[in-house]
Design a protein around this motif. Sequence first.
Motif, PDB file in Angstrom:
ATOM      1  N   ASP A   1       0.773  -0.698  -0.101  1.00 32.16           N
ATOM      2  CA  ASP A   1       0.054   0.113   0.302  1.00 32.16           C
ATOM      3  C   ASP A   1       0.581   1.099   0.150  1.00 32.16           C
ATOM      4  O   ASP A   1       1.548   1.332   0.915  1.00 32.16           O
ATOM      5  CB  ASP A   1      -0.581   0.022   1.512  1.00 32.16           C
ATOM      6  CG  ASP A   1      -1.604   0.975   1.156  1.00 32.16           C
ATOM      7  OD1 ASP A   1      -2.147   1.830   0.042  1.00 32.16           O
ATOM      8  OD2 ASP A   1      -2.614   1.042   1.993  1.00 32.16           O
ATOM      9  N   VAL A   2       1.308   2.141  -0.791  1.00 32.80           N
ATOM     10  CA  VAL A   2       1.801   3.115  -0.917  1.00 32.80           C
ATOM     11  C   VAL A   2       0.978   4.503  -2.129  1.00 32.80           C
ATOM     12  O   VAL A   2       0.359   4.228  -3.221  1.00 32.80           O
ATOM     13  CB  VAL A   2       3.091   2.786  -1.529  1.00 32.80           C
ATOM     14  CG1 VAL A   2       3.264   2.181  -3.162  1.00 32.80           C
ATOM     15  CG2 VAL A   2       4.153   3.434  -1.535  1.00 32.80           C
ATOM     16  N   PHE A   3       1.460   5.235  -1.693  1.00 36.90           N
ATOM     17  CA  PHE A   3       1.630   6.678  -2.117  1.00 36.90           C
ATOM     18  C   PHE A   3       2.616   6.406  -3.200  1.00 36.90           C
ATOM     19  O   PHE A   3       3.209   7.149  -2.872  1.00 36.90           O
ATOM     20  CB  PHE A   3       0.711   7.707  -1.486  1.00 36.90           C
ATOM     21  CG  PHE A   3       0.421   8.070  -0.520  1.00 36.90           C
ATOM     22  CD1 PHE A   3      -1.221   8.159  -1.061  1.00 36.90           C
ATOM     23  CD2 PHE A   3       0.316   6.997   0.737  1.00 36.90           C
ATOM     24  CE1 PHE A   3      -2.022   7.953   0.304  1.00 36.90           C
ATOM     25  CE2 PHE A   3      -0.681   7.668   2.325  1.00 36.90           C
ATOM     26  CZ  PHE A   3      -2.003   7.210   1.645  1.00 36.90           C
ATOM     27  N   PRO A   4       2.376   6.476  -4.279  1.00 34.33           N
ATOM     28  CA  PRO A   4       3.608   7.527  -5.314  1.00 34.33           C
ATOM     29  C   PRO A   4       2.854   8.928  -5.414  1.00 34.33           C
ATOM     30  O   PRO A   4       2.032   9.505  -6.109  1.00 34.33           O
ATOM     31  CB  PRO A   4       3.418   6.691  -6.587  1.00 34.33           C
ATOM     32  CG  PRO A   4       2.460   6.030  -6.738  1.00 34.33           C
ATOM     33  CD  PRO A   4       1.365   6.005  -4.933  1.00 34.33           C
ATOM     34  N   LEU A   5       4.461   9.772  -5.765  1.00 30.18           N
ATOM     35  CA  LEU A   5       3.625  11.693  -6.301  1.00 30.18           C
ATOM     36  C   LEU A   5       5.023  11.226  -7.096  1.00 30.18           C
ATOM     37  O   LEU A   5       6.125  11.545  -6.296  1.00 30.18           O
ATOM     38  CB  LEU A   5       3.608  12.019  -4.805  1.00 30.18           C
ATOM     39  CG  LEU A   5       4.290  13.651  -5.160  1.00 30.18           C
ATOM     40  CD1 LEU A   5       3.044  13.865  -5.637  1.00 30.18           C
ATOM     41  CD2 LEU A   5       4.573  14.205  -3.476  1.00 30.18           C
TER      42      LEU A   5
END
Length: 181
Positions: free
Chosen positions: A119-123
């Motif tokens: 579960d990751v937030f890529p920016l």
Amino acid sequence: MKAEATEVPREFIVSNRFSSFEALAAAARQWDLDFRQLDSGPVEAELTNIVTPAVILGRCRLNRRIEQRGHPPAGYRTFGLGADDSLSIRWRGKQVGPDNLMLFPPGEPLDSITEPGFDVFPLSVAEEWLATAVGRRGIDSAGERWPATDLVSAPPDAQRRLRELAANLIAAAVADSRILG
């Protein structure tokens, strides 16, 4: 499954659940992705991407052990932040934990093995936008301030605030896409 990256459109939002990595890779069309499932069982994946010319903010969840290869969006500087304290990923030959931020080196490939529960937030921030922002601050180049590593640690409180900000921005954009305009 391989999906070729395409040029980033002006603005859009993708928020969906997927039962195949082919469908997920197609929805993440800013990325050049190649997924290979390393365990057995049904695929349950979720992707939300908020795309603007300056920033691509997303959240990706995967329930299987996956080898991911490819490249982040071209023309963007990309970062990765675990969405919670349970992040465990083998990324670019290093074990990444919940206190790490991933800094994607420009032009370098994505090379990772994710565990179930990923579960990751890529920016991704447009290089052009970064150059303008640092220029306003009297810095010749964003590269002058860029760490010489692809993995940095951040204090737990900073991680928590970044996670909350990312989750709130995504929730607001999904609830009302007019905020993009």
